[in-house]
Design a protein around this motif. Structure first.
Motif, PDB file in Angstrom:
ATOM      1  N   MET A  57       5.980   6.190  15.517  1.00  0.00           N
ATOM      2  CA  MET A  57       4.824   5.774  14.730  1.00  0.00           C
ATOM      3  C   MET A  57       3.564   6.009  15.559  1.00  0.00           C
ATOM      4  SD  MET A  57       4.041   2.034  13.027  1.00  0.00           S
ATOM      5  CE  MET A  57       5.429   2.083  11.953  1.00  0.00           C
ATOM      6  N   THR A  58       2.562   6.656  14.961  1.00  0.00           N
ATOM      7  CA  THR A  58       1.325   6.921  15.687  1.00  0.00           C
ATOM      8  C   THR A  58       0.463   5.666  15.704  1.00  0.00           C
ATOM      9  OG1 THR A  58       0.065   7.643  13.761  1.00  0.00           O
ATOM     10  CG2 THR A  58       1.370   9.321  14.920  1.00  0.00           C
ATOM     11  N   ARG A  59      -0.554   5.713  16.514  1.00  0.00           N
ATOM     12  CA  ARG A  59      -1.453   4.561  16.629  1.00  0.00           C
ATOM     13  C   ARG A  59      -2.127   4.243  15.286  1.00  0.00           C
ATOM     14  NH1 ARG A  59      -6.794   3.315  19.766  1.00  0.00           N
ATOM     15  NH2 ARG A  59      -6.366   1.167  20.284  1.00  0.00           N
ATOM     16  N   GLY A  60      -2.545   5.291  14.537  1.00  0.00           N
ATOM     17  CA  GLY A  60      -3.176   5.083  13.236  1.00  0.00           C
ATOM     18  C   GLY A  60      -2.240   4.433  12.240  1.00  0.00           C
ATOM     19  N   GLU A  61      -0.980   4.880  12.226  1.00  0.00           N
ATOM     20  CA  GLU A  61       0.013   4.282  11.335  1.00  0.00           C
ATOM     21  C   GLU A  61       0.283   2.838  11.730  1.00  0.00           C
ATOM     22  OE1 GLU A  61       3.219   6.971  11.873  1.00  0.00           O
ATOM     23  OE2 GLU A  61       2.516   8.355  10.331  1.00  0.00           O
ATOM     24  N   ASN A  62       0.340   2.570  13.019  1.00  0.00           N
ATOM     25  CA  ASN A  62       0.578   1.220  13.501  1.00  0.00           C
ATOM     26  C   ASN A  62      -0.566   0.304  13.096  1.00  0.00           C
ATOM     27  OD1 ASN A  62       1.914  -0.867  14.833  1.00  0.00           O
ATOM     28  ND2 ASN A  62       0.848  -0.441  16.740  1.00  0.00           N
ATOM     29  N   GLY A  63      -1.807   0.791  13.217  1.00  0.00           N
ATOM     30  CA  GLY A  63      -2.971  -0.004  12.810  1.00  0.00           C
ATOM     31  C   GLY A  63      -2.942  -0.317  11.329  1.00  0.00           C
ATOM     32  N   PHE A  64      -2.568   0.664  10.513  1.00  0.00           N
ATOM     33  CA  PHE A  64      -2.473   0.432   9.071  1.00  0.00           C
ATOM     34  C   PHE A  64      -1.387  -0.595   8.772  1.00  0.00           C
ATOM     35  CE2 PHE A  64      -1.061   1.619   4.736  1.00  0.00           C
ATOM     36  CZ  PHE A  64      -2.229   1.290   4.074  1.00  0.00           C
ATOM     37  N   ALA A  65      -0.269  -0.527   9.477  1.00  0.00           N
ATOM     38  CA  ALA A  65       0.809  -1.494   9.287  1.00  0.00           C
ATOM     39  C   ALA A  65       0.331  -2.905   9.626  1.00  0.00           C
ATOM     40  CB  ALA A  65       2.021  -1.117  10.136  1.00  0.00           C
ATOM     41  N   GLU A  66      -0.433  -3.031  10.706  1.00  0.00           N
ATOM     42  CA  GLU A  66      -0.957  -4.344  11.099  1.00  0.00           C
ATOM     43  C   GLU A  66      -1.912  -4.894  10.043  1.00  0.00           C
ATOM     44  OE1 GLU A  66      -2.609  -4.255  15.047  1.00  0.00           O
ATOM     45  OE2 GLU A  66      -0.854  -3.210  15.828  1.00  0.00           O
ATOM     46  N   VAL A  67      -2.777  -4.041   9.525  1.00  0.00           N
ATOM     47  CA  VAL A  67      -3.735  -4.479   8.491  1.00  0.00           C
ATOM     48  C   VAL A  67      -2.992  -4.877   7.214  1.00  0.00           C
ATOM     49  CG1 VAL A  67      -5.608  -3.689   7.002  1.00  0.00           C
ATOM     50  CG2 VAL A  67      -5.663  -3.181   9.433  1.00  0.00           C
ATOM     51  N   ARG A  68      -1.981  -4.089   6.821  1.00  0.00           N
ATOM     52  CA  ARG A  68      -1.173  -4.436   5.642  1.00  0.00           C
ATOM     53  C   ARG A  68      -0.561  -5.814   5.802  1.00  0.00           C
ATOM     54  NH1 ARG A  68       1.996   0.550   6.087  1.00  0.00           N
ATOM     55  NH2 ARG A  68       3.635  -0.922   6.623  1.00  0.00           N
ATOM     56  N   LYS A  69      -0.020  -6.075   6.980  1.00  0.00           N
ATOM     57  CA  LYS A  69       0.628  -7.363   7.234  1.00  0.00           C
ATOM     58  C   LYS A  69      -0.388  -8.502   7.167  1.00  0.00           C
ATOM     59  CE  LYS A  69       3.719  -9.681  10.415  1.00  0.00           C
ATOM     60  NZ  LYS A  69       4.509  -9.577  11.637  1.00  0.00           N
TER      61      LYS A  69
ATOM     62  N   ALA B 121      -3.139  -8.587   5.532  1.00  0.00           N
ATOM     63  CA  ALA B 121      -3.620  -8.737   4.155  1.00  0.00           C
ATOM     64  C   ALA B 121      -2.524  -9.231   3.211  1.00  0.00           C
ATOM     65  CB  ALA B 121      -4.177  -7.408   3.647  1.00  0.00           C
ATOM     66  N   GLY B 122      -1.317  -9.387   3.716  1.00  0.00           N
ATOM     67  CA  GLY B 122      -0.212  -9.844   2.879  1.00  0.00           C
ATOM     68  C   GLY B 122       0.287  -8.773   1.915  1.00  0.00           C
ATOM     69  N   LEU B 123       0.150  -7.505   2.289  1.00  0.00           N
ATOM     70  CA  LEU B 123       0.537  -6.409   1.411  1.00  0.00           C
ATOM     71  C   LEU B 123       1.849  -5.753   1.827  1.00  0.00           C
ATOM     72  CD1 LEU B 123      -2.975  -4.741   1.056  1.00  0.00           C
ATOM     73  CD2 LEU B 123      -1.835  -6.262  -0.569  1.00  0.00           C
ATOM     74  N   ASP B 124       2.645  -6.433   2.638  1.00  0.00           N
ATOM     75  CA  ASP B 124       3.886  -5.830   3.124  1.00  0.00           C
ATOM     76  C   ASP B 124       5.095  -6.146   2.250  1.00  0.00           C
ATOM     77  OD1 ASP B 124       3.320  -4.194   5.200  1.00  0.00           O
ATOM     78  OD2 ASP B 124       3.701  -5.668   6.763  1.00  0.00           O
ATOM     79  N   GLY B 125       4.950  -6.964   1.241  1.00  0.00           N
ATOM     80  CA  GLY B 125       6.083  -7.300   0.383  1.00  0.00           C
ATOM     81  C   GLY B 125       6.424  -6.174  -0.580  1.00  0.00           C
ATOM     82  N   GLY B 126       7.705  -6.005  -0.855  1.00  0.00           N
ATOM     83  CA  GLY B 126       8.123  -5.009  -1.839  1.00  0.00           C
ATOM     84  C   GLY B 126       8.044  -3.588  -1.338  1.00  0.00           C
ATOM     85  N   LYS B 127       7.609  -2.693  -2.226  1.00  0.00           N
ATOM     86  CA  LYS B 127       7.531  -1.261  -1.933  1.00  0.00           C
ATOM     87  C   LYS B 127       6.554  -0.987  -0.789  1.00  0.00           C
ATOM     88  CE  LYS B 127       5.981   2.962  -4.145  1.00  0.00           C
ATOM     89  NZ  LYS B 127       5.332   3.525  -5.322  1.00  0.00           N
TER      90      LYS B 127
END
Length: 91
Positions: free
Chosen positions: A1-13, A15-21
């Protein structure tokens, strides 16, 4: 996972957007575009005249690039159809 993808994953988490798809940046851009067009329809705005503005919001040089984000949106098609039946599609 690149740094940009990791940052997006952290922001999703956060924001509570990690549930489901799994959520991608493209999904957020598409939701923004569809929501903006829906809002304009609800305001009874001249949506055709505002499409280039939507392209600008998304950072596109032309609307044809933006149209990719709107293809096949059931929500948007339903709103446009309702509006067409109510007033013949007039802005």
């Amino acid at each position: 996972m690149t740094r940009g993808e990791n940052g997006f994953a952290e922001v999703r988490k956060l924001a509570g957007l990690d549930g489901g798809k799994p959520l991608r940046p493209h999904d957020l851009r598409r939701r923004f575009a569809v929501t903006r067009l829906s809002f304009w329809h609800q305001q009874r705005a001249d949506v055709q005249a505002l499409l280039q503005l939507l392209a600008t919001y998304l950072g596109h040089a032309s609307y044809s690039d933006t149209a990719y984000y709107l293809t096949g949106s059931a929500d948007l098609l339903a709103i446009a159809a309702d509006r067409a039946f109510l007033d013949g599609g007039a802005a």
